[in-house]
Write a protein that holds these residues in place. Structure first.
Motif, mmCIF file in Angstrom:
data_model
loop_
_atom_site.group_PDB
_atom_site.id
_atom_site.type_symbol
_atom_site.label_atom_id
_atom_site.label_comp_id
_atom_site.label_asym_id
_atom_site.label_seq_id
_atom_site.Cartn_x
_atom_site.Cartn_y
_atom_site.Cartn_z
ATOM 1 N N ALA A 154 0.575 -1.358 0.299
ATOM 2 C CA ALA A 154 -0.203 0.461 -0.001
ATOM 3 C C ALA A 154 0.982 1.224 -0.204
ATOM 4 N N LEU A 155 2.046 1.363 1.304
ATOM 5 C CA LEU A 155 2.941 2.287 1.239
ATOM 6 C C LEU A 155 3.409 2.496 -0.820
ATOM 7 N N ARG A 156 4.116 1.673 -1.442
ATOM 8 C CA ARG A 156 4.399 1.471 -2.791
ATOM 9 C C ARG A 156 3.779 2.440 -3.807
ATOM 10 N N LEU A 157 2.572 1.542 -3.650
ATOM 11 C CA LEU A 157 1.641 2.103 -4.193
ATOM 12 C C LEU A 157 1.023 3.964 -4.133
ATOM 13 N N LEU A 158 0.870 4.412 -2.862
ATOM 14 C CA LEU A 158 0.723 5.844 -2.940
ATOM 15 C C LEU A 158 1.855 6.134 -2.805
ATOM 16 N N GLY A 159 3.165 5.983 -3.159
ATOM 17 C CA GLY A 159 4.100 7.116 -2.630
ATOM 18 C C GLY A 159 4.719 7.429 -1.840
ATOM 19 N N ALA A 160 4.520 6.384 -0.782
ATOM 20 C CA ALA A 160 4.931 7.557 1.054
ATOM 21 C C ALA A 160 5.387 6.198 1.807
ATOM 22 N N GLU A 161 5.826 6.987 2.543
ATOM 23 C CA GLU A 161 6.879 6.254 3.890
ATOM 24 C C GLU A 161 6.713 6.103 4.712
ATOM 25 N N LYS A 162 6.930 5.346 5.004
ATOM 26 C CA LYS A 162 6.312 5.009 6.594
ATOM 27 C C LYS A 162 6.655 5.399 7.718
ATOM 28 N N GLU A 163 7.507 6.933 7.721
ATOM 29 C CA GLU A 163 7.292 8.111 8.292
ATOM 30 C C GLU A 163 6.420 8.477 7.879
ATOM 31 N N GLY A 164 5.271 9.602 8.952
ATOM 32 C CA GLY A 164 4.610 9.907 8.809
ATOM 33 C C GLY A 164 3.120 9.353 8.567
ATOM 34 N N ALA A 165 2.919 7.725 8.590
ATOM 35 C CA ALA A 165 1.863 6.924 8.581
ATOM 36 C C ALA A 165 1.797 6.200 9.639
ATOM 37 N N VAL A 166 0.281 5.507 9.973
ATOM 38 C CA VAL A 166 0.041 5.078 10.924
ATOM 39 C C VAL A 166 -1.110 4.101 10.285
ATOM 40 N N TYR A 167 -1.339 3.162 10.865
ATOM 41 C CA TYR A 167 -1.742 2.140 10.570
ATOM 42 C C TYR A 167 -3.207 1.549 11.826
ATOM 43 N N VAL A 168 -4.256 2.298 11.703
ATOM 44 C CA VAL A 168 -5.525 1.926 12.106
ATOM 45 C C VAL A 168 -6.600 0.701 11.496
ATOM 46 N N GLY A 169 -6.289 -0.776 13.112
ATOM 47 C CA GLY A 169 -7.236 -1.921 13.234
ATOM 48 C C GLY A 169 -7.898 -2.042 14.232
ATOM 49 N N ASP A 170 -8.781 -3.181 14.342
ATOM 50 C CA ASP A 170 -9.918 -3.479 15.406
ATOM 51 C C ASP A 170 -9.323 -4.653 16.302
ATOM 52 N N SER A 171 -8.119 -5.467 15.672
ATOM 53 C CA SER A 171 -7.801 -7.294 16.055
ATOM 54 C C SER A 171 -6.273 -7.001 16.244
ATOM 55 N N ASP A 172 -5.961 -8.057 16.844
ATOM 56 C CA ASP A 172 -5.222 -8.632 17.397
ATOM 57 C C ASP A 172 -3.970 -8.778 16.225
ATOM 58 N N VAL A 173 -4.704 -8.603 14.838
ATOM 59 C CA VAL A 173 -3.435 -9.054 14.227
ATOM 60 C C VAL A 173 -3.572 -7.957 13.517
ATOM 61 N N ASP A 174 -3.908 -6.808 13.628
ATOM 62 C CA ASP A 174 -3.475 -5.172 13.675
ATOM 63 C C ASP A 174 -2.811 -5.059 14.201
ATOM 64 N N VAL A 175 -2.668 -4.468 15.607
ATOM 65 C CA VAL A 175 -1.577 -4.859 16.268
ATOM 66 C C VAL A 175 -0.103 -4.910 16.046
ATOM 67 N N GLU A 176 -0.707 -6.537 15.552
ATOM 68 C CA GLU A 176 0.657 -7.631 15.516
ATOM 69 C C GLU A 176 1.020 -7.268 13.563
ATOM 70 N N THR A 177 0.026 -6.823 13.042
ATOM 71 C CA THR A 177 0.855 -6.080 11.838
ATOM 72 C C THR A 177 1.203 -4.734 11.593
ATOM 73 N N ALA A 178 0.941 -3.920 12.217
ATOM 74 C CA ALA A 178 1.174 -3.170 12.517
ATOM 75 C C ALA A 178 2.919 -2.666 13.220
ATOM 76 N N ARG A 179 2.749 -3.355 14.153
ATOM 77 C CA ARG A 179 4.227 -3.543 14.493
ATOM 78 C C ARG A 179 5.315 -4.274 14.182
ATOM 79 N N ASN A 180 4.536 -5.716 13.177
ATOM 80 C CA ASN A 180 6.027 -5.824 12.028
ATOM 81 C C ASN A 180 5.774 -4.970 10.988
ATOM 82 N N SER A 181 5.669 -3.520 10.641
ATOM 83 C CA SER A 181 5.390 -3.070 10.013
ATOM 84 C C SER A 181 6.102 -1.863 10.070
ATOM 85 N N GLY A 182 5.975 -1.312 11.595
ATOM 86 C CA GLY A 182 7.211 -0.395 12.607
ATOM 87 C C GLY A 182 6.183 0.998 11.951
ATOM 88 N N LEU A 183 5.106 0.678 12.242
ATOM 89 C CA LEU A 183 4.289 1.747 12.377
ATOM 90 C C LEU A 183 3.306 1.829 13.749
#
Length: 217
Positions: A154-183
């Motif tokens: 998604a960041l690649r398609l947006l042309g965006a950097e991780k710096e300045g990005a945030v992940y929003v979700g509702d589950s434990d999978v999302d908490v772990e995804t954000a952690r694994n993504s460094g967000l």
């Protein structure tokens, strides 16, 4: 709440209340193959890791893999025909996304729902407010969450950097995804998991309404 430039959202349980249609399609598939159906709360506990695991958790224990494949195929066909029957954005979500776009923010959806359905739902409900939608397509080498692959795509398609990005979700999978993504992660409390459960899974920032994610300015 801190302001970010890029907002990456989970779909089911975060932007859209999809539980009714997921339950209906799961039970249609189970019923079609002579298997026991499940109530909404059981299905709620099964979702979050992609539709294959949803079906694996729904079918009887020790069901043969080839039978799981058949049930999954039935589910996919039914869901693509009925995924708009009862699915709706949660209250306040459309206003949130409009505010983000009005303030020049980039937005994306990343989901463990199969890619065709993810893109169709994004086009149907958020044609002007979601820039990019990435669903499950592991056959193309993009692993499903909690691997960081969909977020990175998604960041690649947006042309965006991780710096300045945030992940929003509702589950434990999302908490772990954000952690694994460094967000950083914002966990929403109107979805499929409780605050107590999310906190135990490492959630640190929880919100009860969409307005808290990006307050009216």
């Amino acid at each position: 709440m801190k302001e970010y430039q890029t907002y990456i959202f989970d779909l089911d349980g975060t932007l859209l209340d999809t539980l009714g249609d997921l339950t209906a399609s799961t039970n249609y598939a189970l019923r079609s193959h002579g298997m026991k159906e499940h109530g909404k709360e059981a299905i709620r506990s099964f979702v979050g890791n992609g539709v294959r695991l949803l079906i694996e958790r729904s079918v009887p224990q020790n069901t043969a893999p080839e039978v799981v494949d058949e049930v999954l195929d039935t589910f996919r066909r039914h869901y693509m025909q009925h995924h708009l029957d009862t699915t709706r954005p949660y209250s306040g979500i459309e206003d949130l996304l409009y505010r983000l776009k009005q303030h020049g923010k980039m937005t994306a959806i990343v989901s463990n729902k199969f890619d065709a359905a993810t893109k169709e739902l994004a086009r149907h409900f958020f044609p002007k407010t979601i820039d990019v939608a990435v669903g499950e397509h592991e056959t193309e080498g993009i692993r499903r969450k909690p691997a960081p692959d969909t977020v990175e795509e998604a960041l690649r398609l947006l042309g965006a950097e991780k710096e300045g990005a945030v992940y929003v979700g509702d589950s434990d999978v999302d908490v772990e995804t954000a952690r694994n993504s460094g967000l950083p992660c914002i966990s929403v409390l109107w979805g499929f998991r409780s605050e107590d459960f999310l906190r135990k899974c490492g959630a640190t920032v929880c919100v009860s309404t969409p307005e808290e994610i990006f307050p009216v300015k």
